[in-house]
Write a protein that holds these residues in place. Structure first.
Motif: not given
Length: 676
Positions: A522-526, A557, A559, A561-562, A646
């Motif tokens: 569940a990736r997010e740009l962080v 940043e 991309f 999954d935290e 990743h």
């Protein structure tokens, strides 16, 4: 092959008897090349009593009808023409003392010199029935025979034989070199034989009544063909079995059986009798190639049997180079350079096999109760001793006798029978192991299925309390809206950790997560800096402080999954904490390149030795971990899977005396770099 130990302990007396038997067998093995067969064809007395009579001047006396075969070998004398250019007239002019007698079969090893043989023949009365000369061995290239009336310089009979003579030009076709004794009146005669060969040069000569020779050749041809057929069938069976079982040593052993059987069959005239070659060099080519291949194959087999690769790696490498050197002689194709093979390689191969026998004896001494070592000594050492004897005879190092020449064929049969029994035992053990492994695999499959069912059940059971914790935290936050900030922070942390734990349960404990090797991300740009600061804030605790320093990573940043990346970093940190003993950890976040960020976690401490570093490396970089590595660092293996998913990597950096660094590299980019 597994070693099977005899039950119980050997008594002292039995141990001594076993040692004595081993010593006697080894002494026999060592003595075979030099002790046996010394008087088999001996001097003139024993030979003449069986083969005929001799005149006072040493001539073979023939009178009337020839009833039995006469061995003429003890009567011939030899002369070595090292110049290789002496003519027949020059040989006739040589004095009698130039031709040396031999107590055994005249043998000169592998040589390109021309060998001349001389024999006196006395005819008291013309031979009334047909008599045939048989010249051996079959692999002599050229055998030129000249018969003179004593005192004359013109031959009354000449004939050309040898395996380099086309079949159509030979007086008699068959598996040996045969010429008919011409009708001779009473008188004194002298026979001169010129021999040239690129193989070992020796001479055996017999005079046969035609019917006796036909009977002998029929028996020999039948024996040779049956032997060759059985050996080829056995070799193909071993070769096929080795391929099926993926045991390439057994396949190599099958190839060796075929080659050594072919050598024995060709020496006994199989090619000359069955193929009747018109090509002069065909018999030489087939014999030399199969002989070289058998030498190379047996060298590789001995290296496997003695297990030298594990015990003496340097000797193993040198022996492999030697075997490849032997194999390179196949390029000679039976030409003149085959003499070099016989001169230098054949005696060195005898020394090589003697060394292998010593290794075999050494293994027996180390484990004298092993029946397999005793079986190897009987099945391998005794035939090898006969093989060494034959090689030394062919090289001209020891005298040639019929026993020394023929013994190898009988010990080869002993070897084939003994190895057949050992192979049957090996097949039985392999089948038992296969069944055992099959049962274990079935049990393991059942166990894995039960484990999966249990994990699926546990994952379902975990979700209920996690949901309760999460809902309770939400209710408390609603009830305590006016509470202190410290309480609200703790409730938020509980809620966050409950969500993370529920996510990990879904990934690692669900049936789909177990069966699927690919992780569901569940990736997010962080932002890297914010992510690391939040991670440290949520992870650090009293007695296990964590500090982070970011170098030149502002605006970068990733991309990711935290939850999973946080788990991967946590596993690396926990590995470092095992050696830190409560000391704070200082994590460095640096810009590795324009597209990568490195998160470096130091790992040091007095307990971090080479073994621990190896276990960490096994867990990170090996697909199939050892059991100890699995127990010690399973979390690292999971971290590697997460980072690989990743598109990143984990490296183990050696810092010398400072320990190591566990470096996690993640793909990243500057904020806004992908915008148009």
């Amino acid at each position: 092959m597994r070693k099977t130990m005899m039950p119980g302990r050997l008594s002292g007396r039995l141990h001594k008897i076993a040692m004595m038997v081993g010593a006697v067998i080894f002494a026999i093995v060592c003595a075979l090349p030099f002790g046996i067969g010394g008087g088999f064809i001996g001097g003139s007395g024993s030979a003449f009593a069986q083969t005929g009579s001799a005149s006072p001047n040493g001539a073979v006396v023939l009178s009337g009808r020839l009833e039995t075969a006469i061995d003429l070998t003890p009567f011939i004398r030899s002369y070595v023409d090292k110049s290789r250019h002496r003519s027949l007239r020059e040989i006739l002019a040589l004095p009698d003392q130039s031709f040396a007698p031999s107590e055994h079969i005249p043998s000169f090893g592998y040589t390109q010199d021309i060998i001349w043989y001389r024999m006196a023949l006395s005819i008291d009365a013309p031979v009334s029935n047909q008599a045939l000369f048989e010249f051996a061995p079959t692999y002599l290239d050229f055998i030129d025979v000249f018969l003179f009336t004593k005192g004359d310089d013109q031959p009354v009979w000449t004939v050309n034989l040898g395996d380099n003579i086309p079949a159509s030009a030979r007086p008699y076709k068959g598996g040996t070199h045969i010429a008919a004794l011409p009708p001779l009146i009473s008188g004194q005669y002298e026979m001169y034989i010129r021999v040239q060969s690129n193989s070992t040069n020796m001479m055996q000569l017999k005079l046969w009544p035609s019917n006796a020779l036909i009977t002998s050749l029929t028996y020999r041809n039948l024996t040779t063909n049956v032997f060759f057929g059985l050996v080829v069938t056995l070799g193909i069976a071993y070769f096929t079995f080795g391929l099926i079982a993926r045991d390439y040593v057994v396949s190599l052993y099958g190839c060796w059986i075929v080659t050594v059987g072919a050598v024995v069959a060709i020496v006994n005239g199989l090619v000359l009798s069955e193929i009747s070659p018109e090509i002069p060099w065909l018999n030489d080519f087939l014999l030399s190639e199969t002989n070289i291949l058998s030498h190379a194959a047996i060298a590789f087999l001995w290296l496997y049997i003695t297990d030298i690769r594990k015990r003496h790696p340097l000797i193993f490498k040198l022996s492999c180079c030697y075997a490849l050197f032997v194999l390179a002689f196949t390029l000679t194709g039976g030409g003149r350079y085959y003499t070099w093979f016989g001169t230098y390689v054949v005696p060195s191969h005898a020394l090589f096999m003697a060394m292998m026998c010593l290794f075999l004896v050494k293994r027996l001494i180390e484990d004298i109760r092993s029946w397999l070592n005793w079986a190897y000594l009987v099945v391998l050492a005794i035939p090898t001793a006969a093989g060494i004897t034959l090689q030394l005879v062919h090289s001209g190092w020891i005298d040639a006798t019929p026993l020394r020449i023929g013994l190898h064929q009988y010990t080869l049969v002993l070897h084939l029978v003994g190895m057949g029994i050992l192979m049957a035992v090996r097949l039985f053990h392999m089948n038992s192991e296969r069944l055992s492994i099959s049962r274990q695999a079935s049990e393991t499959t059942t166990l894995v299925e039960e484990q999966r069912k249990l994990i699926s059940m546990l994952s379902h059971e975990f979700r209920t309390p996690l949901a309760v914790i999460q809902r309770s935290a939400e209710m408390l936050m609603l009830r305590l809206k006016g509470g202190t900030r410290d309480v609200m922070d703790r409730l938020e942390r509980i809620q966050l950790q409950a969500r993370k734990l529920a996510r990990l349960v879904d990934i690692f404990l669900s049936k789909d997560g177990i069966d699927n090797q690919e992780l569901s991300l569940a990736r997010e740009l962080v932002a890297i800096n914010r992510f690391m600061e939040d991670f440290v804030a949520n992870t650090t605790r009293e007695g296990a402080e964590i500090f982070v320093t970011c170098h030149d990573t502002d605006g970068f940043e990733a991309f990711i999954d935290e939850t999973l990346i946080g788990l991967a970093i946590t596993n690396l940190i926990e590995t470092s904490r095992r050696f830190a003993h409560g000391r704070p950890l200082h994590i460095q976040v640096v810009r590795h390149s324009s597209a990568m960020v490195e998160i470096a976690i130091p790992c040091s401490g007095p307990e971090l030795n080479d073994d621990e570093i190896r276990l960490i490396g096994d867990a990170l970089f090996r697909q199939n971990m050892e059991a100890k590595s699995m127990r010690s660092a399973l979390g690292l293996h999971i971290s590697q899977r997460i980072v690989d998913a990743h598109g990143g990597s984990i490296k183990l950096r050696d810092q010398g005396r400072l320990g190591i660094e566990l470096c996690l590299l993640l793909p990243c980019e500057e904020a806004g770099a992908g915008e148009p």
